[in-house]
Design an enzyme around this catalytic site. Structure first.
Site, short mmCIF file in Angstrom:
data_model
loop_
_atom_site.label_atom_id
_atom_site.label_comp_id
_atom_site.label_asym_id
_atom_site.label_seq_id
_atom_site.Cartn_x
_atom_site.Cartn_y
_atom_site.Cartn_z
N ASN A 1 105.53 33.13 48.49
CA ASN A 1 104.62 33.46 49.52
C ASN A 1 105.12 32.48 50.53
O ASN A 1 105.97 31.90 50.62
CB ASN A 1 103.24 32.95 49.11
CG ASN A 1 103.07 31.55 48.43
OD1 ASN A 1 103.32 30.85 49.20
ND2 ASN A 1 102.70 31.56 47.10
N ASP B 1 99.71 34.12 42.08
CA ASP B 1 98.50 34.78 41.06
C ASP B 1 99.18 35.64 40.12
O ASP B 1 98.71 35.84 39.05
CB ASP B 1 97.51 35.37 41.88
CG ASP B 1 96.69 34.63 42.96
OD1 ASP B 1 96.59 33.42 42.54
OD2 ASP B 1 96.18 35.04 43.93
N LYS C 1 120.15 42.17 36.45
CA LYS C 1 119.84 42.39 37.72
C LYS C 1 119.33 43.89 37.51
O LYS C 1 120.07 44.57 37.03
CB LYS C 1 120.90 42.39 38.62
CG LYS C 1 120.68 42.72 39.86
CD LYS C 1 122.10 42.72 40.93
CE LYS C 1 121.61 43.08 42.27
NZ LYS C 1 122.91 43.85 42.98
N PHE D 1 92.21 23.96 46.96
CA PHE D 1 92.54 24.61 48.34
C PHE D 1 91.96 25.75 48.26
O PHE D 1 91.98 26.76 47.12
CB PHE D 1 94.01 24.37 48.66
CG PHE D 1 94.44 23.27 49.27
CD1 PHE D 1 94.14 22.04 48.82
CD2 PHE D 1 94.53 23.21 50.98
CE1 PHE D 1 94.65 20.77 49.55
CE2 PHE D 1 94.96 22.28 51.50
CZ PHE D 1 94.96 20.90 50.82
N LYS E 1 84.79 28.79 45.25
CA LYS E 1 86.09 28.30 44.35
C LYS E 1 85.53 26.94 44.05
O LYS E 1 85.78 26.80 42.89
CB LYS E 1 87.24 28.43 45.17
CG LYS E 1 87.79 29.87 45.46
CD LYS E 1 89.02 29.79 46.21
CE LYS E 1 89.37 31.06 46.60
NZ LYS E 1 90.40 31.47 47.33
N LYS F 1 85.64 27.00 39.95
CA LYS F 1 86.67 26.06 39.55
C LYS F 1 86.48 24.81 39.00
O LYS F 1 87.25 24.00 38.70
CB LYS F 1 87.94 26.06 40.47
CG LYS F 1 88.52 27.59 40.68
CD LYS F 1 89.74 27.84 41.41
CE LYS F 1 90.15 29.25 41.59
NZ LYS F 1 91.66 29.26 42.01
N1 CTP Z 1 95.45 27.96 42.22
C1 CTP Z 1 96.14 27.53 40.75
N2 CTP Z 1 96.69 28.39 39.73
C2 CTP Z 1 96.72 29.64 40.42
C3 CTP Z 1 96.14 30.28 41.65
C4 CTP Z 1 95.70 29.24 42.45
O1 CTP Z 1 95.98 26.25 40.50
N3 CTP Z 1 97.25 30.57 39.52
C5 CTP Z 1 94.84 26.86 42.92
C6 CTP Z 1 95.59 26.70 44.08
O2 CTP Z 1 96.56 25.53 44.12
C7 CTP Z 1 94.37 26.35 45.09
C8 CTP Z 1 93.22 27.08 44.55
O3 CTP Z 1 93.75 27.55 43.15
O4 CTP Z 1 94.07 25.10 44.91
C9 CTP Z 1 92.73 28.19 45.20
O5 CTP Z 1 94.00 29.42 45.58
P1 CTP Z 1 93.79 30.49 46.24
O6 CTP Z 1 94.98 31.43 46.37
O7 CTP Z 1 93.07 30.31 47.54
O8 CTP Z 1 92.79 31.14 45.51
P2 CTP Z 1 92.67 32.05 44.17
O9 CTP Z 1 91.96 31.32 43.06
O10 CTP Z 1 94.19 32.64 43.80
O11 CTP Z 1 91.89 33.12 44.59
P3 CTP Z 1 92.05 34.46 45.50
O12 CTP Z 1 93.53 34.84 45.68
O13 CTP Z 1 91.17 35.61 44.79
O14 CTP Z 1 91.44 34.20 46.85
#
Ligand code: CTP
Length: 403
Positions: free
Chosen positions: A210, A279, A289, A323, A337, A341
């Site tokens: 990302n 995610d 490959k 975050f 969140k 969380k």
């Molecule tokens: N995070 C994590 N592990 C993951 C995904 C996210 O620890 N596999 C943590 C990120 O480091 C951040 C927080 O979760 O502190 C929120 O990340 P974000 O991408 O905003 O949210 P998601 O939980 O992925 O939810 P969504 O994509 O549905 O918004």
């Protein structure tokens, strides 16, 4: 708290006398350094009388008296003796010199030898303040982590009305003293920070990732270190330099990040999870490959472990800061969140626009376990990092008081 107070050559130099007094009333020991131009506006004697210390006026005449070899290296000693470096008024010329590392007098030389927090209170004519050259210099100084006490709008000595008037001595003193108090408020803490993106392999040569640059997380690590914490920085692949004196743990995938964080959880008292963790991942990427033989390629993705949620379950009495990167409904998502969380704070930021990923600045909301929402105006990521710790420490006190 020992403050080196630099006085630049501008009409506002006389207000630095009031600033020196306000700093001393706040408990600081003040060593004044005047540029040659400043001495055209105010006599060193004014500051010497106020601070009870000889004023340093040039590179070859020392505070201790005569020009000796030791006075020639005094800028180094002065830089080491003082914990804070403040300049008021900071003229356009001084900002340019600091930004570019020019060192042709005591103040600019001491600046280069100084390693602690720097607070600059600019004052100048509006056009000079708004000139692109000054804008660039201010931006560079901010990016370096220096605090700029913005000049006020008002009537200026040159007859113009606009931005450029030195902030009030009280406001500058408050900023300097607050910086001094911050300097050690994380001593004894171990801050575990995650930063950057993760890379999830598709095959040996391709990956999913990302737009995270790691700048926010690295600014958090730098702020924590500057405030006296031990810092462990678990970082995905980024192109920026790690701050000095932090333990860097490079990782690549979400699974590696999870293992690195859980391994070090026992050491941490504050955890800041600013990494943009993928995610989804290809759970078993092929060893060879992928060839483009098929007309269409479908990737099967499985969820990665949600590290923040796992930390939420195992946090104990650690402060856990997560975050939320959102493109809409920022406040609602940040609080959601926070609950799901089990965090103490969620730093919510809107991504996808000009701010956020890769930008040097950010604008965030802090959703707190107390139910409060604290908006933080647009500022450098380094300044935002300090606000996060200010609020986190305030929050911890509020939570303890409730128990
Ligand atoms: N995070 C994590 N592990 C993951 C995904 C996210 O620890 N596999 C943590 C990120 O480091 C951040 C927080 O979760 O502190 C929120 O990340 P974000 O991408 O905003 O949210 P998601 O939980 O992925 O939810 P969504 O994509 O549905 O918004």
């Amino acid at each position: 708290m020992n403050v080196l107070l630099g006085v630049g050559g501008g009409i506002a130099a006389y207000k630095a006398a009031e600033l020196a007094r306000a700093l001393m009333e706040g408990g600081a020991r003040v060593q004044v350094v005047m540029t040659a131009a400043a001495q055209e506006f105010v006599r060193p004697l004014t500051f010497a009388a106020l601070t009870g210390r000889k004023v340093i006026t040039d590179l070859f005449s020392s505070a201790s008296g005569d020009a000796t070899l030791s006075s020639a290296v005094e800028h180094i000693a002065v830089a080491q003796e003082n914990g804070l470096f403040a300049v008021a008024p900071a003229t356009a010329d001084l900002l340019a010199k600091f930004a570019n590392g020019l060192a042709d007098d005591f103040l600019t030389t001491a600046y280069l030898a100084f390693t602690g927090p720097v607070i600059l209170a600019p004052a100048m004519n509006t056009n000079m303040w708004l000139h692109p050259a000054t804008r660039e210099n201010v931006k560079r100084l901010r990016d370096r982590g220096h605090r700029i006490v913005e000049p006020e709008e008002g009537y200026l000595a040159c007859g113009m009305t606009g931005a450029g008037r030195l902030a009030s001595p009280d406001a500058i003193a408050r900023a300097v003293l607050a910086e001094g108090n911050r300097r050690s408020d994380l001593e004894g803490e171990t801050v575990l920070v995650t930063a950057g993106p993760t890379q999830e392999p598709i095959d040996p040569v391709r990956y999913l990732t990302n737009r995270s640059s790691g700048k926010m997380g690295y600014a958090i690590a730098e702020a924590a270190r500057a405030r006296g914490a031990r810092v462990i920085l678990v970082s995905g692949p980024v192109h920026i330099q790690a701050p000095r004196d932090v333990t860097l743990v490079p990782v690549r995938t979400a699974n590696e990040m999870r293992a690195a964080v859980l391994d070090r959880l026992d050491k941490a008292t504050i955890i800041v999870k600013s990494a943009a963790v993928a995610d989804f991942h290809v759970s078993r990427p092929p060893e060879q490959k992928i060839k483009k033989t098929a007309a269409r390629l479908t990737l099967e993705l499985d969820p990665t472990p949600d590290i923040l949620s796992e930390l939420g379950r195992r946090k104990g009495d650690r402060l856990l800061i997560g975050f939320a990167a959102e493109t809409e409904n920022l406040n609602r998502e940040a609080h959601r969140k926070l609950e799901t969380k089990n965090c103490d704070m969620i730093v919510g930021n809107l991504v996808g626009g000009a701010l956020g990923f890769d930008s040097d600045e950010n604008e965030v909301v802090l959703a707190l376990r107390t139910g409060e929402t604290v908006p933080v105006e647009r500022a450098s990521k380094r300044a935002i990092a300090d606000r996060i710790f200010d609020e986190a420490l305030r929050l911890r006190q509020a939570l303890h008081a409730r128990q």
